[in-house]
Design an enzyme around this catalytic site. Structure first.
Site, mmCIF file in Angstrom:
data_model
loop_
_atom_site.group_PDB
_atom_site.id
_atom_site.type_symbol
_atom_site.label_atom_id
_atom_site.label_comp_id
_atom_site.label_asym_id
_atom_site.label_seq_id
_atom_site.Cartn_x
_atom_site.Cartn_y
_atom_site.Cartn_z
ATOM 1 N N SER A 97 -2.770 -7.006 12.787
ATOM 2 C CA SER A 97 -2.601 -7.010 11.510
ATOM 3 C C SER A 97 -0.905 -7.449 11.258
ATOM 4 O O SER A 97 -0.348 -7.211 12.153
ATOM 5 C CB SER A 97 -2.769 -5.479 10.892
ATOM 6 O OG SER A 97 -1.871 -4.690 11.515
ATOM 7 N N GLU A 104 12.141 2.858 7.662
ATOM 8 C CA GLU A 104 12.063 3.840 8.617
ATOM 9 C C GLU A 104 12.822 4.982 8.807
ATOM 10 O O GLU A 104 14.166 4.574 8.314
ATOM 11 C CB GLU A 104 12.010 3.343 10.098
ATOM 12 C CG GLU A 104 10.613 2.247 10.259
ATOM 13 C CD GLU A 104 10.948 1.385 11.549
ATOM 14 O OE1 GLU A 104 10.281 0.598 11.883
ATOM 15 O OE2 GLU A 104 11.712 1.873 12.341
ATOM 16 N N SER A 160 1.300 1.736 -0.688
ATOM 17 C CA SER A 160 2.739 1.961 -1.396
ATOM 18 C C SER A 160 3.825 1.375 -0.415
ATOM 19 O O SER A 160 3.748 1.474 0.877
ATOM 20 C CB SER A 160 3.065 3.286 -1.553
ATOM 21 O OG SER A 160 2.306 4.248 -0.553
ATOM 22 N N TYR A 161 4.767 0.956 -1.041
ATOM 23 C CA TYR A 161 6.132 0.260 -0.493
ATOM 24 C C TYR A 161 7.209 1.433 -0.340
ATOM 25 O O TYR A 161 7.758 1.856 -1.329
ATOM 26 C CB TYR A 161 6.532 -0.794 -1.059
ATOM 27 C CG TYR A 161 7.405 -1.278 -0.496
ATOM 28 C CD1 TYR A 161 8.997 -1.585 -1.029
ATOM 29 C CD2 TYR A 161 7.675 -1.821 0.947
ATOM 30 C CE1 TYR A 161 10.111 -2.256 -0.362
ATOM 31 C CE2 TYR A 161 8.836 -2.507 1.537
ATOM 32 C CZ TYR A 161 10.048 -2.568 0.732
ATOM 33 O OH TYR A 161 11.271 -3.247 1.531
ATOM 34 N N ALA A 162 7.667 1.654 0.971
ATOM 35 C CA ALA A 162 8.681 2.523 1.216
ATOM 36 C C ALA A 162 10.182 1.657 1.319
ATOM 37 O O ALA A 162 10.352 1.161 2.273
ATOM 38 C CB ALA A 162 8.631 3.275 2.499
ATOM 39 N N ASP A 197 0.086 9.837 16.384
ATOM 40 C CA ASP A 197 1.386 8.858 16.767
ATOM 41 C C ASP A 197 2.502 9.175 16.010
ATOM 42 O O ASP A 197 3.102 8.249 15.448
ATOM 43 C CB ASP A 197 0.710 7.312 16.451
ATOM 44 C CG ASP A 197 1.554 6.516 17.325
ATOM 45 O OD1 ASP A 197 1.678 5.142 16.825
ATOM 46 O OD2 ASP A 197 2.605 6.648 18.138
HETATM 47 N N1 CKG Z 1 0.838 -0.394 9.842
HETATM 48 C C1 CKG Z 1 0.876 -0.183 8.651
HETATM 49 O O1 CKG Z 1 0.046 0.215 7.801
HETATM 50 C C2 CKG Z 1 2.320 -0.313 7.991
HETATM 51 N N2 CKG Z 1 3.322 -0.741 8.532
HETATM 52 N N3 CKG Z 1 4.277 -0.848 7.950
HETATM 53 C C3 CKG Z 1 5.731 -1.243 8.481
HETATM 54 C C4 CKG Z 1 6.051 -0.587 9.953
HETATM 55 C C5 CKG Z 1 7.191 -0.833 10.339
HETATM 56 C C6 CKG Z 1 7.470 -0.382 11.803
HETATM 57 N N4 CKG Z 1 7.316 1.160 11.691
HETATM 58 C C7 CKG Z 1 6.176 1.650 11.261
HETATM 59 C C8 CKG Z 1 5.827 0.857 9.933
HETATM 60 C C9 CKG Z 1 4.003 -0.146 6.850
HETATM 61 C C10 CKG Z 1 3.023 0.273 6.598
HETATM 62 C C11 CKG Z 1 2.214 0.827 5.685
HETATM 63 C C12 CKG Z 1 2.989 0.734 4.100
HETATM 64 C C13 CKG Z 1 4.225 0.457 4.494
HETATM 65 C C14 CKG Z 1 5.156 0.903 3.113
HETATM 66 N N5 CKG Z 1 6.515 0.419 3.331
HETATM 67 C C15 CKG Z 1 7.064 -0.384 4.551
HETATM 68 N N6 CKG Z 1 8.354 -0.262 4.373
HETATM 69 C C16 CKG Z 1 9.133 -0.872 5.158
HETATM 70 C C17 CKG Z 1 10.527 -1.223 4.897
HETATM 71 C C18 CKG Z 1 11.432 -1.778 5.401
HETATM 72 C C19 CKG Z 1 11.261 -1.824 7.037
HETATM 73 C C20 CKG Z 1 9.942 -1.436 7.648
HETATM 74 C C21 CKG Z 1 8.966 -1.040 6.699
HETATM 75 N N7 CKG Z 1 6.237 -0.142 5.593
HETATM 76 C C22 CKG Z 1 4.880 0.199 5.593
#
Ligand code: CKG
Length: 334
Positions: free
Chosen positions: A44, A117, A111-113, A156
């Site tokens: 993915s 991290e 949702s967007y963070a 995890d």
């Molecule tokens: N695998 C996922 O579902 C997922 N992966 N990411 C980014 C990964 C980056 C490495 N560490 C684990 C998360 C996300 C999601 C869900 C939903 C999600 C929402 N917002 C962000 N936001 C980010 C913003 C800046 C850098 C990384 C992530 N990222 C994710």
């Protein structure tokens, strides 16, 4: 090739004067502008996207169907989707709004963070002060209370999977390794059907998960519990082990178990070989020592009849109000 929809031409993207169009019920990739890649997994890719109708930002996880089928991961993807929908509207957990698909791919709209991290925020300042550690570990504990009372084990948990939203509150993500567990029926547990003690789950299909092949791990294994390494039943207490590792890392700047070789790191974990640096906060040390216990049932919180009252009442958290964390302004990280 990356899933890139053509940037919308002016006729469809709402301008300042033209009102936003009414979002369609069934979404397609063309309803979004796909931006930077924010995450990549074995099958993915996660993109920052913008909904062209509402201008709202989302993280969209795109899964390639042919790869999922070829690698026999359909059940694994379905389980993650079901768990994410089941957890929707759970505080401090990333939200899955909806999914859609086209001929080649599955799309998870999440949702967007915005603040990424937790790990880079720790590394940027070297380590957190006690106030930040109390606040952020407190939010993680409340998230674990919700997860475990809904019979979900993350399995995890690590700083890379703890994200920060635009207001610097946490959102736990990546439920690709998560599992539902069947709590034993126990009349002592007061809260909504939460299981008694820790009842493990040891599904046979664990071995074929992309994240964990027999005796080797994809990604970092620094936060993995000893029972996961020795094929004992994994319980919610396995997340409490990772929780202890994260508190240690917030205070010291490094995880407790470190080694250049994965084998040596596993040895250190199963033999509980770690030390506290000088100056480590005494109350935090006492809490970490009560979490990093090899016997999963002897970890603080493991036998709570109401999760996790024994951790909430630990002296380290003496002045933290757990029940209003989401409404509190997070302490500055410096
Ligand atoms: N695998 C996922 O579902 C997922 N992966 N990411 C980014 C990964 C980056 C490495 N560490 C684990 C998360 C996300 C999601 C869900 C939903 C999600 C929402 N917002 C962000 N936001 C980010 C913003 C800046 C850098 C990384 C992530 N990222 C994710």
């Amino acid at each position: 090739t990356a899933v890139m929809t053509p940037t919308t031409n002016n006729s469809t993207s709402p301008s300042a004067t033209m009102p936003a169009t009414v979002p369609p019920t069934k979404r397609t990739p063309n309803d979004f502008i796909f931006g930077k890649v924010i995450g990549e997994g074995s099958f993915s890719t996660v993109y920052l996207t913008k909904d062209i109708h509402t201008q709202k930002e989302f993280a969209i996880k795109v899964c390639e169907k042919h790869y999922i089928i070829r690698e026999k991961k359909t059940e694994y993807v379905k389980r993650e989707k079901d768990i994410l929908f089941y957890l929707s509207n759970t505080p401090f957990i990333v939200r899955l709004y909806y999914t859609f698909q086209d001929a080649e791919r599955l799309y998870f709209v999440l949702s967007y963070a915005k603040n990424g991290e937790l790990l880079p925020h720790i590394n940027k300042v070297g380590s957190f002060d006690v106030e930040c550690t109390k606040f952020y570990s407190g939010e993680i504990l409340v998230a674990l209370e919700y997860l475990h009372n809904m019979n979900v084990i993350h399995r995890d948990l690590k700083p890379e999977n703890i994200l920060l939203d635009e207001n610097m509150h946490i959102m736990i993500t990546d439920f690709g390794s998560a599992k539902m567990f069947k709590p034993p029926i126990d009349r002592n547990r007061a809260r909504n059907g939460a299981g008694a003690g820790m009842n493990g789950c040891n599904d046979d299909d664990d071995d074929d998960e992309p994240r964990r092949r027999k005796n080797s791990f994809v990604g970092t294994a620094q936060y993995v519990s000893p029972e996961l390494l020795t094929d004992k039943p994994v319980t919610p207490s396995s997340d409490l082990w990772a929780f202890g590792c994260i508190i240690y890392q917030m205070i010291s700047g490094l995880p407790p178990f470190r080694s250049r070789s994965e084998y040596l790191m596993f040895q250190k974990i199963t033999k509980l070989e770690y030390e506290f640096p000088s100056g480590f906060c005494d109350k935090a040390r006492d809490l970490v020592e009560k979490l990093l216990v090899l016997d999963s049932e002897k970890r603080i919180g493991a036998k709570d009849s109401v999760r996790y009252t024994s951790i909430r009442s630990h002296p380290f958290y003496e002045d933290l109000d757990f029940d209003t964390l989401q409404q509190q302004t997070p302490p500055p990280i410096y």
